[in-house]
Design an enzyme around this catalytic site. Structure first.
Site, mmCIF file in Angstrom:
data_model
loop_
_atom_site.group_PDB
_atom_site.id
_atom_site.type_symbol
_atom_site.label_atom_id
_atom_site.label_comp_id
_atom_site.label_asym_id
_atom_site.label_seq_id
_atom_site.Cartn_x
_atom_site.Cartn_y
_atom_site.Cartn_z
ATOM 1 N N ILE A 76 1.043 -1.150 0.106
ATOM 2 C CA ILE A 76 0.156 -0.040 0.071
ATOM 3 C C ILE A 76 1.035 1.321 -0.145
ATOM 4 O O ILE A 76 1.703 1.262 0.632
ATOM 5 C CB ILE A 76 -0.898 0.279 1.326
ATOM 6 C CG1 ILE A 76 -2.012 1.245 1.026
ATOM 7 C CG2 ILE A 76 -0.058 0.054 2.520
ATOM 8 C CD1 ILE A 76 -2.972 1.070 2.086
ATOM 9 N N GLU A 110 2.530 -6.713 6.822
ATOM 10 C CA GLU A 110 3.934 -6.387 7.359
ATOM 11 C C GLU A 110 4.477 -4.889 7.303
ATOM 12 O O GLU A 110 3.933 -4.440 6.077
ATOM 13 C CB GLU A 110 5.075 -7.385 6.680
ATOM 14 C CG GLU A 110 4.901 -8.860 7.203
ATOM 15 C CD GLU A 110 3.936 -9.536 6.184
ATOM 16 O OE1 GLU A 110 3.812 -10.658 6.510
ATOM 17 O OE2 GLU A 110 3.621 -9.066 5.101
ATOM 18 N N ASN A 115 9.312 2.249 9.717
ATOM 19 C CA ASN A 115 8.469 3.401 9.200
ATOM 20 C C ASN A 115 7.335 3.683 10.174
ATOM 21 O O ASN A 115 6.167 3.230 10.263
ATOM 22 C CB ASN A 115 7.779 2.417 8.109
ATOM 23 C CG ASN A 115 7.048 3.290 7.131
ATOM 24 O OD1 ASN A 115 6.463 4.436 7.263
ATOM 25 N ND2 ASN A 115 6.596 2.751 6.069
ATOM 26 N N TYR A 122 -1.553 2.261 10.936
ATOM 27 C CA TYR A 122 -2.136 0.920 11.006
ATOM 28 C C TYR A 122 -2.744 0.744 12.429
ATOM 29 O O TYR A 122 -3.819 0.460 12.616
ATOM 30 C CB TYR A 122 -1.070 -0.166 10.758
ATOM 31 C CG TYR A 122 -0.548 0.029 9.514
ATOM 32 C CD1 TYR A 122 -1.163 0.313 8.252
ATOM 33 C CD2 TYR A 122 0.834 -0.219 9.366
ATOM 34 C CE1 TYR A 122 -0.788 0.150 7.053
ATOM 35 C CE2 TYR A 122 1.219 -0.229 7.766
ATOM 36 C CZ TYR A 122 0.469 -0.037 6.797
ATOM 37 O OH TYR A 122 0.912 -0.034 5.551
#
Length: 153
Positions: A76, A110, A115, A122
């Site tokens: 993504i 994952e 990051n 998330y």
């Protein structure tokens, strides 16, 4: 009164004609990018591949693999100039909906521990850390772990 035109955005299934645009974005945001072939293989495999357009320009994309009642988000991405403006959140929410529509009860992904922006996104969307995959990603000094995250859909 000033008239300000709102940019037109849309989400639609990725097509082979999008591979060049997606392949141009990928190496600008990742040190170890997917290749054009990776995206083509995903399309050919029947994975759920979507693009995010803004005023007719591809600014993001996502690839998701369905396995029974699980959705695995493989990629993504939002082009660098458009990051931090809510497009990633919108694309992730859309992919979660796509997973639900195809019978998924959970979504997994994952992410590199380095990051931090993605981790925060998330977590804010209901994903929780489930495990660490040691040495999952290539890195300049060897390998980097991955955080395996999951969310109920």
């Amino acid at each position: 009164m000033n008239a300000v035109l709102k940019p037109e955005t849309s989400l639609r299934p990725m097509q082979a004609a999008d591979l060049d645009a997606v392949s141009r974005i990928e190496p600008t945001i990742y040190p170890y990018p997917w290749t054009r072939g990776n995206f083509k293989d995903s399309l050919n495999a029947g994975h759920r591949c979507w693009v995010y357009e803004r005023d007719g320009e591809v600014i993001g994309y996502a690839v998701m693999m369905m396995v029974l009642d699980e959705a695995h988000l493989l990629n993504i991405s939002i082009a660098a100039p458009w990051q931090g403006k809510g497009y990633g959140r919108s694309l992730l929410a859309h992919m979660m909906d796509v997973g639900r529509q195809h019978g998924a009860l959970h979504m997994f992904l994952e992410v590199r521990p380095s990051n931090q922006a993605a981790l925060k996104l998330y977590e804010s969307m209901g994903f929780n850390e489930m495990a660490i995959r040691r040495g999952y990603y290539p890195a300049p000094n060897g390998r980097e772990d991955a955080v395996l995250m999951g969310a109920a859909l």
